[in-house]
Design a protein around this motif. Structure first.
Motif, short mmCIF file in Angstrom:
data_model
loop_
_atom_site.label_atom_id
_atom_site.label_comp_id
_atom_site.label_asym_id
_atom_site.label_seq_id
_atom_site.Cartn_x
_atom_site.Cartn_y
_atom_site.Cartn_z
N UNK A 194 81.74 49.98 18.96
CA UNK A 194 82.63 51.13 18.59
C UNK A 194 81.99 52.31 17.65
N UNK A 195 81.14 51.72 16.60
CA UNK A 195 81.01 52.62 15.49
C UNK A 195 79.40 52.77 15.30
N UNK A 196 78.43 52.14 16.09
CA UNK A 196 77.06 52.11 15.74
C UNK A 196 76.36 52.97 16.72
N UNK A 197 75.46 53.86 16.02
CA UNK A 197 74.90 54.77 17.20
C UNK A 197 73.67 54.16 17.57
N UNK A 198 73.36 52.78 17.27
CA UNK A 198 72.32 52.25 17.97
C UNK A 198 72.67 51.60 19.31
N UNK A 199 73.90 51.31 19.66
CA UNK A 199 74.38 50.63 20.69
C UNK A 199 73.94 51.58 22.20
#
Length: 318
Positions: A194-199
């Motif tokens: 929900x919060x990481x740009x790496x996903x």
């Protein structure tokens, strides 16, 4: 006119749950490390999901080929979804010992404590290794970053996760500790999604996510490009382009892969008759299923069942 969010299909957590379900995360090996510098250990690629939680002090995580180490401080959490090789030490550049020498075997369901005495600063580290069924791993799960780090600020935004982590403090053994590690891993992945740009972008794309959730959970339905596009609420051409761009393969190929993974599971882990499996995984033709299966795995379903069951029974954790 604005459209209100779908309360179910627009939630990334639902897709994450669907990706995790076939992995059947279980058989946790948990360990508590209490160490005074100097110390360091290294582990190779594992068939486990791994987590490290720093209770006090700090440590340095070094990934092969990475330009910079990751400094993990008290209260922070590092996740290795696919068990990537890495080193953990009191500081970057420290000489490390193989993990297998310190913790040989690491049998599922066990807990242990490791102490290292030295003259330097102290670190307390809680570690968990969650065994998974590699055959159930989807390309999207494999595409997750080698490591995901949740800092204290991010963790503070999820009271359930922080509460479960706090509960690990006094649970270094027993079923409660093992189940808590499983819950921490799933909750932490959800927060990262929900919060990481790496996903991967595919896990954050609302329209493609709806189609992925359908493929992951309803693979036996007679999907076509048109029906998947309707599920995604896009036109056929827009859906095909978006899906291929963010997932990395066409919808039909991704659907076939999901069906093949489920067929492999049914062949090795159940007694479902071979003749019933094509329909169970979405094939109307047994011939079509056999051709697709052989193309995917290199062997016919019957042979896969025989060799797969033999390999499964020989595993040490069985």
């Amino acid at each position: 006119m604005s459209m209100s969010p779908d309360p179910v299909n627009d939630r990334p957590a639902d897709l994450l749950d669907a990706l995790l379900a076939p992995l059947r995360l279980e058989g946790v090996f948990a360990s508590r490390w209490v160490m005074r510098a100097p110390w360091g250990f290294r582990g190779g690629q594992e068939r486990n999901a791994i987590l490290h939680h720093v209770r006090s002090g700090e440590c340095a995580i070094t990934m092969p080929g990475a330009a910079e180490p990751i400094i993990l401080r008290a209260g922070e959490l590092a996740l290795f979804p696919c068990g990537a090789a890495h080193e953990v030490a009191d500081r970057p550049g420290r000489a490390t010992s193989p993990l297998d020498l310190l913790l040989p075997g690491r049998p599922p369901g066990a807990t242990t404590e490791v102490r290292v005495d030295g003259p330097g600063p102290s670190t307390e580290l809680l570690c968990g290794g969650l065994h998974y069924d590699e055959a159930g791993m989807s390309p999207l799960y494999r595409a997750l970053p080698d490591v995901l780090v949740l800092d204290r600020e991010t963790l503070a935004g999820d009271p359930l996760l922080t509460g479960t982590l706090d509960g690990l403090t006094g649970r270094h053994g027993g079923l409660a500790a093992l189940r808590a590690f499983e819950l921490v891993f799933v909750l932490a992945l959800r927060v990262a999604l929900e919060r990481s740009d790496e996903v991967p972008a595919a896990l954050r794309h609302p329209a493609v996510g709806r189609a992925l959730l359908a493929i992951q959970t309803r693979y036996a339905e007679p999907w076509t490009l048109e029906s998947l596009a309707r599920e995604a609420r896009l036109s056929r051409s827009a859906f095909a382009a978006a899906f291929t761009r963010v997932v990395g393969e066409a919808p039909a190929r991704h659907l076939a892969g999901r069906r093949m993974r489920e067929a492999a599971r049914l062949l090795t882990e159940t007694g479902v008759p071979l003749g019933m499996i094509p329909e169970r995984v979405g094939y109307g033709s047994a011939v079509g299923f056999h051709l697709a299966f052989r193309r995917h795995f290199g062997v016919p379903p019957g042979e896969y069942r025989r060799t797969g069951r033999a390999a499964l029974s020989a595993r040490p954790d069985r």
